[in-house]
Structures are given as structure tokens and as C-alpha cells.
Design a protein around this motif. Structure first.
Motif, PDB file in Angstrom:
ATOM      1  N   SER A  21       7.769   8.231   0.844  1.00 14.14           N
ATOM      2  CA  SER A  21       6.382   7.863   1.079  1.00 14.14           C
ATOM      3  C   SER A  21       6.343   6.542   1.840  1.00 14.14           C
ATOM      4  O   SER A  21       6.800   5.517   1.337  1.00 14.14           O
ATOM      5  N   TYR A  22       5.840   6.595   3.059  1.00 11.05           N
ATOM      6  CA  TYR A  22       5.645   5.394   3.874  1.00 11.05           C
ATOM      7  C   TYR A  22       4.154   5.073   3.892  1.00 11.05           C
ATOM      8  O   TYR A  22       3.320   5.955   4.058  1.00 11.05           O
ATOM      9  N   ARG A  23       3.833   3.805   3.762  1.00 10.42           N
ATOM     10  CA  ARG A  23       2.451   3.345   3.902  1.00 10.42           C
ATOM     11  C   ARG A  23       2.388   2.419   5.107  1.00 10.42           C
ATOM     12  O   ARG A  23       3.185   1.491   5.239  1.00 10.42           O
ATOM     13  N   PHE A  24       1.451   2.679   5.992  1.00 10.43           N
ATOM     14  CA  PHE A  24       1.215   1.745   7.089  1.00 10.43           C
ATOM     15  C   PHE A  24      -0.276   1.586   7.290  1.00 10.43           C
ATOM     16  O   PHE A  24      -1.088   2.401   6.817  1.00 10.43           O
ATOM     17  N   GLY A  25      -0.652   0.520   7.945  1.00 11.69           N
ATOM     18  CA  GLY A  25      -2.055   0.219   8.178  1.00 11.69           C
ATOM     19  C   GLY A  25      -2.328  -0.056   9.635  1.00 11.69           C
ATOM     20  O   GLY A  25      -1.415  -0.271  10.441  1.00 11.69           O
ATOM     21  N   TRP A  50      -2.772   4.413   5.920  1.00 14.23           N
ATOM     22  CA  TRP A  50      -2.253   5.763   6.115  1.00 14.23           C
ATOM     23  C   TRP A  50      -1.026   5.972   5.243  1.00 14.23           C
ATOM     24  O   TRP A  50      -0.237   5.052   5.043  1.00 14.23           O
ATOM     25  N   ASP A  51      -0.850   7.188   4.750  1.00 14.68           N
ATOM     26  CA  ASP A  51       0.346   7.570   4.026  1.00 14.68           C
ATOM     27  C   ASP A  51       1.106   8.608   4.826  1.00 14.68           C
ATOM     28  O   ASP A  51       0.526   9.610   5.273  1.00 14.68           O
ATOM     29  N   LEU A  52       2.376   8.363   5.002  1.00 19.37           N
ATOM     30  CA  LEU A  52       3.264   9.267   5.731  1.00 19.37           C
ATOM     31  C   LEU A  52       4.302   9.755   4.733  1.00 19.37           C
ATOM     32  O   LEU A  52       5.134   8.975   4.271  1.00 19.37           O
ATOM     33  N   THR A  53       4.266  11.045   4.398  1.00 15.36           N
ATOM     34  CA  THR A  53       5.093  11.573   3.321  1.00 15.36           C
ATOM     35  C   THR A  53       5.977  12.697   3.821  1.00 15.36           C
ATOM     36  O   THR A  53       5.919  13.097   4.983  1.00 15.36           O
ATOM     37  N   PHE A 109      -5.088  12.042  -1.701  1.00 17.86           N
ATOM     38  CA  PHE A 109      -3.948  11.718  -0.854  1.00 17.86           C
ATOM     39  C   PHE A 109      -4.316  11.875   0.612  1.00 17.86           C
ATOM     40  O   PHE A 109      -5.233  12.622   0.951  1.00 17.86           O
ATOM     41  N   ALA A 110      -3.614  11.177   1.488  1.00 19.64           N
ATOM     42  CA  ALA A 110      -3.847  11.308   2.925  1.00 19.64           C
ATOM     43  C   ALA A 110      -3.597  12.745   3.347  1.00 19.64           C
ATOM     44  O   ALA A 110      -2.697  13.406   2.851  1.00 19.64           O
TER      45      ALA A 110
END
Length: 633
Positions: free
Chosen positions: A381-385, A396-399, A506-507
Motif C-alpha cells: 500500500s503506497y500513499r501519495f498526495g 491517493w492510495d496505490l495498492t 478505499f481509493a
């Protein structure tokens, strides 16, 4: 800037409402109004004709426990303060250093974390006239001025960065499209430099400076066409990602000078770029109002994020919520993204041009062993803004359902299937096959036909409808997956959901069916992925150009559309933001994630601190009556 007064109390729904808190699955983020930094008079800055406000942080390892320092520029002014964050209120009456420049404006700056102490820090400052200054704001000294006579480059400095692992090397980009490597211990040339070509490729060239003695610049990169808006070093310092006004993201080897990959924006120039903490992914944003996720390993676009209504000015990963969890209960691997990751290990002797700097071992090596298809199973799980000129903050969540759409999930996690759209699965060619619109969503035997959604770290149930967004006000898709504007015969973009117990929504992964290719591109673009500032004439012109496609990096902007450089919108997953909130009245120019907070800044010159969930701490208890009164959505 009293943001709490601007917010509408009681949960108003006005478009101009400024949010002072927002909710994610980990809790509530709150704006700390007493931790706001600005010019001492707190008067909003008239930003017309000025360069963007930028913020830099450094920790000086002060034994008092208050070692964070902050630097920011507002117009012709440069300020240096002790940053108290969520602990204490900001005291703007006592800046450590303040400088006012005449005839030029600071445009960017960067601290060297390796040499920072409580008695001295090295701060690089780039200027609109092309010079770069090395100063020590603690000692109030100016050490050197580089490109003083503007013999090296006369254009505006767009970005300046210390080379990771080095106390003397730094890299500077200019509006001319050039990158220059400097050494603080060398003087600059006394005449216009002469260069010798070292390496040349598609859209870039590398030159060395011809001189009998070691002089600055040591090396020059010419990247793309037009302004080089921003660049970012990979966590291990071996690669540089460049975002250019010609719309290209180019990833270059810092030592070798080779081009390792490229990507083209959907429309317009790229303005910002950042790396994931493990160095596996690059996120870029720009004038197409999108955030684009590019895989360094696969050399292709793997997702786009659609949530902004204007140009995206900053993208950044949040290392504190980026986790990798073993499905067998292993502890999560978190990446600080700080310079603690850089170990003082000498570079290999075989390195082409290491310039004597110490090499960095990034978190990428810690991740690579457990994130491969034949390694141990992990939940990623990556989180970026991102922030933009629309004054909105998006998270944003990149999973793994986006990153590994065709890999079977571990047996220890329940999963749900969704209908697949045409995706680009080959790093060199674009797949044009149309999937069967009537195929069963629960079938997993088709291999590439069925991507899988999963929620990391959570046991999920199937059988609900997946909401389009975690925070946007529009309703969820009706049963059957059709939207009011979708074609009645088109397959659902979402056919199943993940319902996480006790966890916020979830995103969303949004996929479009390939049969939409038969429809006119302009209608498709406007219906599902409209880019706010693109007018109909621009769209028509782009559609005319997109008729002929080319896979080469030197192709025109229209010719790259539909290739691996710039896939169509329906060919890659489209993310919607986990959070999308208006947090300022002027365009946002800064987004930085710290351990206990995140920091934003707008063009009015106000630097805001947002406490992470549970991190409000002493400041809130000392000022119980001044807590933000904004709404939580």
C-alpha cells in the motif's frame, strides 16, 4: 490568515468553504492554526508576478528535542525559522534569519542534511535571474555565489537539489531545459564554458565542461524541449527523474547519463515529479490535471489519478503510511524516505562517474526480495498526495490490485473480482484486444482477463457496490455498474466491492470498457475523464493529431497518444482520490509529509501544518478554545 474564520461552521456545503480537517481510514487530520508560518505581519502576499512559495526542512539534531528548521520564500523575501510543528505555536516575531533580495527573487532552495548541525547548515538558494547562492542562515553568512555573471545559464532556476550522499555536489535545473552539476569546492568558469559531448540519446544530451582545471559546471544535461520544471533523485541516488514542459517524464542514470525510461503526459507539460520510498514507482503531475503513476521496473504507465480541476503543482509520497505487510503476519516495512537510509558505504570502483560521493542504499533493496512474483507474498500500500492550482489537496492510495492486477492473491486473503478493461500488459506494445463483455466477474481462470481487487491488511467481504470515491460528493454507481452517462450496452466499470470492517472507504480503481474506443474520443474524454482547462478546440486538435501513432520518444504530442509512452485513458486503471478537499483560497505550491504532520503552502505565503491522527498533542491542549471548526467529510 485565519483559516478557521474562513471555514463555514456547522458543515456548510458552499463551494468556497475551506476545510480545516479531513478524514482518512487512519483517522482525522486537523489543521493547527497556531502552527501557521508566514511573514511576521501575517498579511496575505500579493502573489501576482511572483515565483511560487517553496518550503524546505532540515533537522539539525538539536539535543533539546526541537531540531527541525524551516525555510520558505515569499516574493523577494527568504525566511528561516525554528519549526515547532505540532508541539508548540509558531513564533513569527523571532526568525533566525531573514533576507530581502533586490533585482531578483528566490525560486527554490534545499538544505544539505548530511552537514547540518545546531551551529551550521548549508542552504542552496536558486534565483529568477539564474544564480545559485550557498548560505548559512544560522551563522548569517553567504559562502558562495554560483553563476554570478550568468555565463553558464541566464534563465530562471527551477529546481535545486543536493546530490544524495554528498556534502559538496548539487544539481540545478533551469528554464532553458538544462541541468548542471556543481561542486561547492570549485569556482565557476570565468568565461562562457565550452562543452564536450559525452552521451546523446532521444530527447537528451550529456556534456562535460572542457577546462584545464576543475571548474563548475562539472557536467551539463540538456533534457527535452522547453523548461525543465522539476527533477527528483531516486532514493538510492542513482537515477534522476525529470519533468519537462514538453510533457515528457525522462528517467536518466545520474552516473552513466543513459536514458532508462520515458513517459508522456496526456496533455500539456509536466510540472512536478516524485519517487516512491522504495524507488519502484514515479508519480508525475502537470497541465493535464492528472497524476500519472509510472513503473520504473516495467517502464510503463500503470495508473492515472483523476481528481484535480486544474494544473497539478506538487506530488509527494507519504512514507509514514506506505507499508508492506507479509500475509503471514510479518511486521510492516515502513520507509522513512529520510537521509537515515543513506549509509556511508563507498561506491563501487567500477562506477562510471561517481564524483567521489558516498553511495546510498535505498529501501528498494529491502523491498525487492519480497515483492517479486516468486518471492514471499506481501500486501503493498503506497500513499501519495497532490496539490494544485485548484486549491485542492488530494490523497491517493496505490495498492496491489493496481500494481499487480494479474497475479493471484494469497490464500490468506479474501478477494473480489471485477470486470476487466483493456489494459496495457506489455512494456513495448499496446493491447488492442476487446474482452468479452459478458464474461463472468468471478472467473479467475482467464489469467489476464480478470484483475483482482484487494484491501491490504484487511479481510474483505464481497458482494457490495464499490463507491467511486472516498470523499467526492457524487453517489455510488447504480446496480449493474451503469452511470447516468454511460452507454447502456457497455460493461460495468465496477462489478464488485470490498467492504472493509472498521475501515473507511478505499481509493477506487476505475476501468473503462474497450468498446468505448468505437465512440468518438472527444465524447469519451469529456464524459469520463474531462480535463478542466482543455477547451473543445484543443480537444479537436488533439483528436486530429492522434490519428497517426508512433512508439518513438521523439514523436509529436498527438502521435504518442495510444502508445506505451501515453496510453489511452481506458487502457490503464484510473484512480479517484481517497481525499479531495479545498484547503486554500490561492493556488497551492507545497506538500511535504513529515512524521507527525503534513505541511502545505499557498501562494499567499501561508505555510499550514496538518496534524496526523492522534498527533495534535500539546498544542491542542494548550489552546482548547482555538481548535479548528471546519467540517469533517
Amino acid at each position: 490568515m485565519q483559516i478557521s474564520k474562513m471555514a463555514v461552521e456547522g458543515g456548510g456545503k458552499e463551494m468556497n468553504e475551506i476545510k480545516t480537517q479531513f478524514t482518512t481510514r487512519e483517522g482525522v487530520y486537523k489543521l493547527l492554526t497556531h502552527s501557521e508560518y508566514s511573514r511576521p505581519n501575517r498579511v496575505p502576499f500579493n502573489s501576482q508576478g511572483s515565483n511560487p512559495v517553496k518550503v524546505s526542512f532540515v533537522n539539525v539534531n538539536d539535543q533539546s528535542g526541537n531540531g527541525d528548521r524551516i525555510c520558505f520564500n515569499v516574493g523577494r523575501e527568504l525566511y528561516f525559522y525554528i519549526y515547532k510543528g505540532v508541539r508548540k505555536a509558531a513564533d513569527l516575531s523571532k526568525p533566525i534569519d531573514k533576507r530581502i533580495y533586490k533585482g531578483t527573487q528566490p525560486t527554490c532552495h534545499d538544505f544539505n542534511p548530511l552537514s547540518a548541525t545546531a551551529e551550521s547548515v548549508s542552504l542552496l538558494v536558486g534565483f529568477s535571474a539564474g544564480q545559485v547562492q550557498l548560505i548559512d542562515p544560522i551563522k548569517k553568512e553567504t559562502s558562495k555565489l554560483f553563476n554570478e555573471e550568468r555565463l553558464i545559464d541566464k534563465s530562471r532556476v527551477t529546481c535545486v537539489r543536493w546530490v544524495p550522499g554528498s556534502e559538496s555536489l548539487f544539481l540545478v535545473s533551469h528554464a532553458s531545459g538544462s541541468l548542471y552539476l556543481y561542486n561547492v569546492e570549485h569556482s565557476c568558469v570565468s568565461a562562457p564554458p565550452h562543452y564536450q559531448l559525452l552521451r546523446q540519446g532521444d530527447g537528451f544530451a550529456v556534456h562535460t565542461c572542457k577546462s584545464k582545471q576543475a571548474r563548475n559546471p562539472l557536467r551539463r544535461w540538456t533534457v527535452g524541449q522547453g523548461t525543465l520544471n522539476e527533477f527528483a533523485f531516486s532514493p538510492d541516488g542513482r537515477h534522476v527523474a525529470c519533468a519537462s514542459q514538453d510533457g515528457y517524464l525522462r528517467v536518466l542514470g545520474f552516473d552513466s547519463g543513459e536514458l532508462h525510461g520515458a513517459m508522456k503526459s496526456y496533455f500539456g507539460g509536466l510540472l512536478c515529479v516524485c519517487w516512491s520510498p522504495d524507488g519502484r514507482y514515479v508519480v508525475a503531475g502537470g497541465e493535464d490535471d492528472l497524476v500519472t503513476v509510472w513503473s520504473f521496473g516495467e517502464r510503463r504507465v500503470i495508473a492515472r489519478g483523476h481528481g484535480h480541476k486544474s494544473w497539478v503543482s506538487v506530488v509527494a509520497f507519504d512514507p509514514c503510511t506506505t507499508t508492506i505487510v507479509g500475509v503471514d503476519g510479518d511486521a510492516p516495512a515502513e520507509f522513512s524516505g529520510s537521509d537515515d537510509d543513506f549509509q556511508e558505504t563507498p561506491a563501487p570502483a567500477a562506477a562510471a562517474a561517481d564524483f567521489g560521493r558516498e553511495r546510498a542504499n535505498s529501501a528498494q533493496s529491502r523491498l525487492s526480495k519480497c515483492n517479486s512474483t516468486d518471492g514471499c507474498a506481501m500486501s503493498v500500500s503506497y500513499r501519495f498526495g497532490s496539490v494544485g492550482q485548484d486549491t485542492q489537496l488530494c490523497l491517493w492510495d496505490l495498492t496491489e490490485d493496481i500494481l499487480f492486477p494479474h497475479l493471484p492473491l494469497s490464500r490468506t486473503r479474501t478477494h473480489t473480482n471485477v470486470m476487466n478493461a483493456t489494459t496495457t500488459t506489455n512494456a513495448t506494445t499496446t493491447t488492442n484486444a476487446t474482452p468479452n463483455a459478458n464474461s463472468t466477474a468471478g472467473t479467475n481462470g482467464g489469467g489476464d482477463k480478470t484483475p483482482v481487487l484487494s484491501h491490504p491488511q484487511t479481510n474483505c467481504l464481497s458482494g457490495g457496490s464499490l463507491p467511486r470515491s472516498n470523499s467526492l460528493p457524487h453517489s455510488t454507481a447504480p446496480p449493474g455498474g451503469s452511470t447516468p452517462n454511460s452507454h447502456p450496452k457497455a460493461s460495468s466499470i465496477m462489478e464488485s466491492a470490498l467492504i472493509a470492517t472498521g475501515v473507511h472507504k478505499f481509493a477506487t480503481l476505475t476501468l473503462a470498457h474497450d468498446s468505448r474506443k468505437e465512440r468518438h474520443h472527444e465524447k469519451e474524454h469529456r464524459r469520463n475523464h474531462s480535463v478542466g482547462y482543455v477547451g473543445s478546440k484543443s480537444n479537436d486538435k488533439l483528436n486530429q493529431l492522434s490519428g497517426s501513432r508512433s512508439a518513438t520518444g521523439s514523436a509529436g504530442p498527438g502521435r504518442t497518444l495510444g502508445t506505451t509512452l501515453c496510453p489511452h485513458m481506458e487502457e490503464v486503471p484510473v484512480l479517484e482520490p481517497l481525499v479531495c478537499k479545498k484547503i486554500a483560497h490561492e493556488r497551492l505550491t507545497v506538500l511535504i509529509f513529515l512524521d507527525d504532520c503534513l505541511v502545505t503552502a499557498c501562494q499567499e505565503g501561508f505555510i499550514c501544518t496538518w496534524a496526523r491522527p492522534g498527533k495534535v498533542g500539546l498544542l491542542s491542549s494548550q489552546n482548547p478554545g482555538s481548535s479548528p471548526s471546519g467540517t469533517v467529510v
